[in-house]
Design a protein around this motif. Sequence first.
Motif, PDB file in Angstrom:
ATOM      1  N   SER A 137       0.854  -1.552  -0.339  1.00  0.00           N
ATOM      2  CA  SER A 137      -0.430  -0.175   0.155  1.00  0.00           C
ATOM      3  C   SER A 137       1.292   0.885  -0.470  1.00  0.00           C
ATOM      4  O   SER A 137       0.460   2.284  -0.800  1.00  0.00           O
ATOM      5  CB  SER A 137      -0.991  -0.168   1.213  1.00  0.00           C
ATOM      6  N   LEU A 138       1.910   1.293   0.648  1.00  0.00           N
ATOM      7  CA  LEU A 138       2.400   2.404   0.812  1.00  0.00           C
ATOM      8  C   LEU A 138       3.537   2.675  -0.046  1.00  0.00           C
ATOM      9  O   LEU A 138       4.152   3.817  -0.705  1.00  0.00           O
ATOM     10  CB  LEU A 138       3.669   2.533   2.046  1.00  0.00           C
ATOM     11  N   GLY A 139       3.850   1.523  -0.635  1.00  0.00           N
ATOM     12  CA  GLY A 139       5.758   1.368  -1.580  1.00  0.00           C
ATOM     13  C   GLY A 139       4.921   1.569  -2.881  1.00  0.00           C
ATOM     14  O   GLY A 139       5.327   2.399  -3.794  1.00  0.00           O
ATOM     15  N   GLY A 140       3.829   0.481  -3.803  1.00  0.00           N
ATOM     16  CA  GLY A 140       3.200   1.449  -4.979  1.00  0.00           C
ATOM     17  C   GLY A 140       4.554   1.416  -6.273  1.00  0.00           C
ATOM     18  O   GLY A 140       5.168   0.095  -5.615  1.00  0.00           O
ATOM     19  N   GLY A 141       5.063   1.837  -7.201  1.00  0.00           N
ATOM     20  CA  GLY A 141       5.407   1.427  -8.199  1.00  0.00           C
ATOM     21  C   GLY A 141       5.247   1.991  -9.627  1.00  0.00           C
ATOM     22  O   GLY A 141       3.933   2.895  -9.623  1.00  0.00           O
ATOM     23  N   SER A 142       5.614   2.042 -10.475  1.00  0.00           N
ATOM     24  CA  SER A 142       5.708   2.346 -11.405  1.00  0.00           C
ATOM     25  C   SER A 142       4.440   1.670 -12.451  1.00  0.00           C
ATOM     26  O   SER A 142       4.737   0.154 -12.734  1.00  0.00           O
ATOM     27  CB  SER A 142       6.697   2.488 -12.318  1.00  0.00           C
ATOM     28  N   GLY A 143       3.413   2.098 -12.841  1.00  0.00           N
ATOM     29  CA  GLY A 143       2.885   1.587 -13.699  1.00  0.00           C
ATOM     30  C   GLY A 143       1.306   0.667 -12.749  1.00  0.00           C
ATOM     31  O   GLY A 143       0.928  -0.277 -13.325  1.00  0.00           O
ATOM     32  N   VAL A 144       1.600   0.705 -11.623  1.00  0.00           N
ATOM     33  CA  VAL A 144       0.511   0.406 -10.829  1.00  0.00           C
ATOM     34  C   VAL A 144       0.304   0.909  -9.919  1.00  0.00           C
ATOM     35  O   VAL A 144       0.989   2.098  -9.353  1.00  0.00           O
ATOM     36  CB  VAL A 144       1.921  -0.656 -10.167  1.00  0.00           C
ATOM     37  N   GLN A 145      -0.915   0.912 -10.167  1.00  0.00           N
ATOM     38  CA  GLN A 145      -2.213   1.878  -9.076  1.00  0.00           C
ATOM     39  C   GLN A 145      -2.591   1.330  -8.531  1.00  0.00           C
ATOM     40  O   GLN A 145      -3.152   0.371  -8.189  1.00  0.00           O
ATOM     41  CB  GLN A 145      -3.694   2.166  -9.735  1.00  0.00           C
ATOM     42  N   VAL A 146      -1.290   1.440  -7.021  1.00  0.00           N
ATOM     43  CA  VAL A 146      -1.965   1.262  -5.824  1.00  0.00           C
ATOM     44  C   VAL A 146      -3.552   2.296  -5.178  1.00  0.00           C
ATOM     45  O   VAL A 146      -2.470   3.598  -4.598  1.00  0.00           O
ATOM     46  CB  VAL A 146      -0.783   0.970  -4.846  1.00  0.00           C
ATOM     47  N   SER A 147      -4.300   1.746  -4.797  1.00  0.00           N
ATOM     48  CA  SER A 147      -5.388   2.611  -4.461  1.00  0.00           C
ATOM     49  C   SER A 147      -6.431   1.301  -3.412  1.00  0.00           C
ATOM     50  O   SER A 147      -6.233   0.578  -3.393  1.00  0.00           O
ATOM     51  CB  SER A 147      -6.328   3.832  -5.639  1.00  0.00           C
ATOM     52  N   ALA A 148      -7.450   2.983  -2.565  1.00  0.00           N
ATOM     53  CA  ALA A 148      -8.218   1.906  -1.888  1.00  0.00           C
ATOM     54  C   ALA A 148      -8.816   0.762  -2.973  1.00  0.00           C
ATOM     55  O   ALA A 148      -9.513  -0.252  -2.603  1.00  0.00           O
ATOM     56  CB  ALA A 148      -9.354   3.075  -1.568  1.00  0.00           C
ATOM     57  N   LEU A 149      -9.490   1.429  -4.384  1.00  0.00           N
ATOM     58  CA  LEU A 149     -10.104   0.151  -4.854  1.00  0.00           C
ATOM     59  C   LEU A 149      -9.524  -0.758  -5.327  1.00  0.00           C
ATOM     60  O   LEU A 149      -9.762  -1.501  -5.590  1.00  0.00           O
ATOM     61  CB  LEU A 149     -10.787   1.826  -6.345  1.00  0.00           C
ATOM     62  N   SER A 150      -7.744  -0.795  -6.306  1.00  0.00           N
ATOM     63  CA  SER A 150      -7.258  -1.581  -6.143  1.00  0.00           C
ATOM     64  C   SER A 150      -6.723  -2.998  -5.148  1.00  0.00           C
ATOM     65  O   SER A 150      -7.267  -4.267  -5.173  1.00  0.00           O
ATOM     66  CB  SER A 150      -5.588  -1.094  -7.184  1.00  0.00           C
ATOM     67  N   LEU A 151      -6.641  -2.091  -3.757  1.00  0.00           N
ATOM     68  CA  LEU A 151      -6.491  -3.462  -3.046  1.00  0.00           C
ATOM     69  C   LEU A 151      -7.383  -3.759  -2.151  1.00  0.00           C
ATOM     70  O   LEU A 151      -8.079  -4.964  -1.724  1.00  0.00           O
ATOM     71  CB  LEU A 151      -5.984  -3.023  -1.164  1.00  0.00           C
ATOM     72  N   GLY A 152      -9.024  -2.894  -2.511  1.00  0.00           N
ATOM     73  CA  GLY A 152      -9.795  -3.326  -1.689  1.00  0.00           C
ATOM     74  C   GLY A 152     -10.650  -4.600  -2.847  1.00  0.00           C
ATOM     75  O   GLY A 152     -10.656  -6.071  -2.233  1.00  0.00           O
ATOM     76  N   TRP A 153     -10.545  -4.194  -4.049  1.00  0.00           N
ATOM     77  CA  TRP A 153     -10.888  -5.943  -5.298  1.00  0.00           C
ATOM     78  C   TRP A 153      -9.906  -6.980  -5.175  1.00  0.00           C
ATOM     79  O   TRP A 153     -10.337  -7.927  -5.131  1.00  0.00           O
ATOM     80  CB  TRP A 153     -10.806  -4.795  -6.446  1.00  0.00           C
ATOM     81  N   GLY A 154      -8.183  -6.379  -4.728  1.00  0.00           N
ATOM     82  CA  GLY A 154      -7.557  -7.096  -5.203  1.00  0.00           C
ATOM     83  C   GLY A 154      -7.699  -7.740  -3.508  1.00  0.00           C
ATOM     84  O   GLY A 154      -7.374  -9.485  -3.148  1.00  0.00           O
ATOM     85  N   LEU A 155      -7.821  -7.946  -2.254  1.00  0.00           N
ATOM     86  CA  LEU A 155      -8.152  -8.738  -1.300  1.00  0.00           C
ATOM     87  C   LEU A 155      -9.084  -9.163  -0.919  1.00  0.00           C
ATOM     88  O   LEU A 155     -10.068 -10.372  -0.354  1.00  0.00           O
ATOM     89  CB  LEU A 155      -8.318  -7.452   0.244  1.00  0.00           C
ATOM     90  N   THR A 156     -11.001  -8.686  -1.628  1.00  0.00           N
ATOM     91  CA  THR A 156     -12.298  -9.458  -2.277  1.00  0.00           C
ATOM     92  C   THR A 156     -11.817 -10.722  -2.937  1.00  0.00           C
ATOM     93  O   THR A 156     -12.141 -11.460  -2.856  1.00  0.00           O
ATOM     94  CB  THR A 156     -12.712  -8.395  -2.487  1.00  0.00           C
ATOM     95  N   ALA A 157     -10.875 -10.300  -4.306  1.00  0.00           N
ATOM     96  CA  ALA A 157     -10.594 -12.149  -4.883  1.00  0.00           C
ATOM     97  C   ALA A 157      -9.839 -13.107  -3.993  1.00  0.00           C
ATOM     98  O   ALA A 157      -9.927 -14.110  -3.574  1.00  0.00           O
ATOM     99  CB  ALA A 157      -9.242 -11.181  -5.711  1.00  0.00           C
ATOM    100  N   GLY A 158      -8.685 -12.082  -3.164  1.00  0.00           N
ATOM    101  CA  GLY A 158      -7.560 -13.548  -2.225  1.00  0.00           C
ATOM    102  C   GLY A 158      -9.182 -14.497  -1.453  1.00  0.00           C
ATOM    103  O   GLY A 158      -8.518 -15.334  -1.224  1.00  0.00           O
ATOM    104  N   LEU A 159      -9.719 -13.318  -0.674  1.00  0.00           N
ATOM    105  CA  LEU A 159     -10.842 -13.959   0.425  1.00  0.00           C
ATOM    106  C   LEU A 159     -12.037 -14.271  -0.166  1.00  0.00           C
ATOM    107  O   LEU A 159     -12.037 -15.457   0.573  1.00  0.00           O
ATOM    108  CB  LEU A 159     -11.757 -12.774   0.766  1.00  0.00           C
ATOM    109  N   THR A 160     -12.467 -14.224  -1.591  1.00  0.00           N
ATOM    110  CA  THR A 160     -13.222 -15.609  -2.210  1.00  0.00           C
ATOM    111  C   THR A 160     -12.433 -16.709  -2.832  1.00  0.00           C
ATOM    112  O   THR A 160     -12.902 -17.630  -2.942  1.00  0.00           O
ATOM    113  CB  THR A 160     -13.877 -14.343  -3.621  1.00  0.00           C
TER     114      THR A 160
END
Length: 289
Positions: A137-160
């Motif tokens: 969340s804090l690191g991010g990167g180039s061409g990578v969009q770290v946001s509440a939306l991307s983290l939220g969907w990614g963690l939802t994918a992990g949960l399901t």
Amino acid sequence: MAATGTGWVLLAACLWGLLGIFGKFAQAHGLSPLEVAFWRALLGGACFALSALLRRSALPRGRDLLLTLLFGLSGVSVFYGSYQLAVRAGGASLASVLLYTAPAFVAVSGWLFWKERLGRRELAALLLTLGGVALISLGGGSGVQVSALSLGWGLTAGLTYSLYYLYGRVFFTRYDPQALYAVALPVGALGLLPFVEFAPKVPAAWLNLSAIALLCTFAAYSAYSFGLRRLAPTRASVIASLEPVVASLLATLLFAERLSAPALLGAALVIGAALLLSAAPSEAHPEGR
């Protein structure tokens, strides 16, 4: 025998690593993330249905059928949809890494619903996962969009995705998994259907959708299943952890996605936590993505 098993699991990891890549290409051709998920479930389900028919596998019935239908809505509709949404929001590499939070969700679910003990291994893995997600969340990167939306969907994918572990504990030994997917994936497609706006598709879009269904879903599962017949589940999980590495390397080459150094450390912590939990004797190993 072990070498053959290693090859099958390695193939599965590489095919799963292509999922976000093909998904991103399909979205670049004008398809929404949910349409990509819909066609993955529908076409992949058709492959499993044909396989189950040829194998004459028994389909679940009664209460087992009801639970499989519910699994189709949660473990397919929500999982497939949230993963593709995570790819669009944050990138293929980020989505693949966050998928590996699933074992931590399994440990927490086991503690909450089955009163399973959280030992030192499980607690250490949970802390590693939380620390890894924080660094990403804090690191991010180039061409990578770290946001509440991307983290939220990614963690939802992990949960399901963690539902594959929980569902598999009971049903993957009771029925042929291909028969279960022959039911769950079409149900998952129906669950996605009301939310899909279908776009006109060029041949390249159909090519990417077919690759997702045939390679990243049906063939990847089949390869992993063949590997599990020849390898211990723990060793298979270690080899399968190459999936986010493959996804990240390809995303770097094709889409210029590059996680920063802190985010890479976070990704290593998340994958390390998954490997730590995979060594637990009670750990169930899913046979699909």
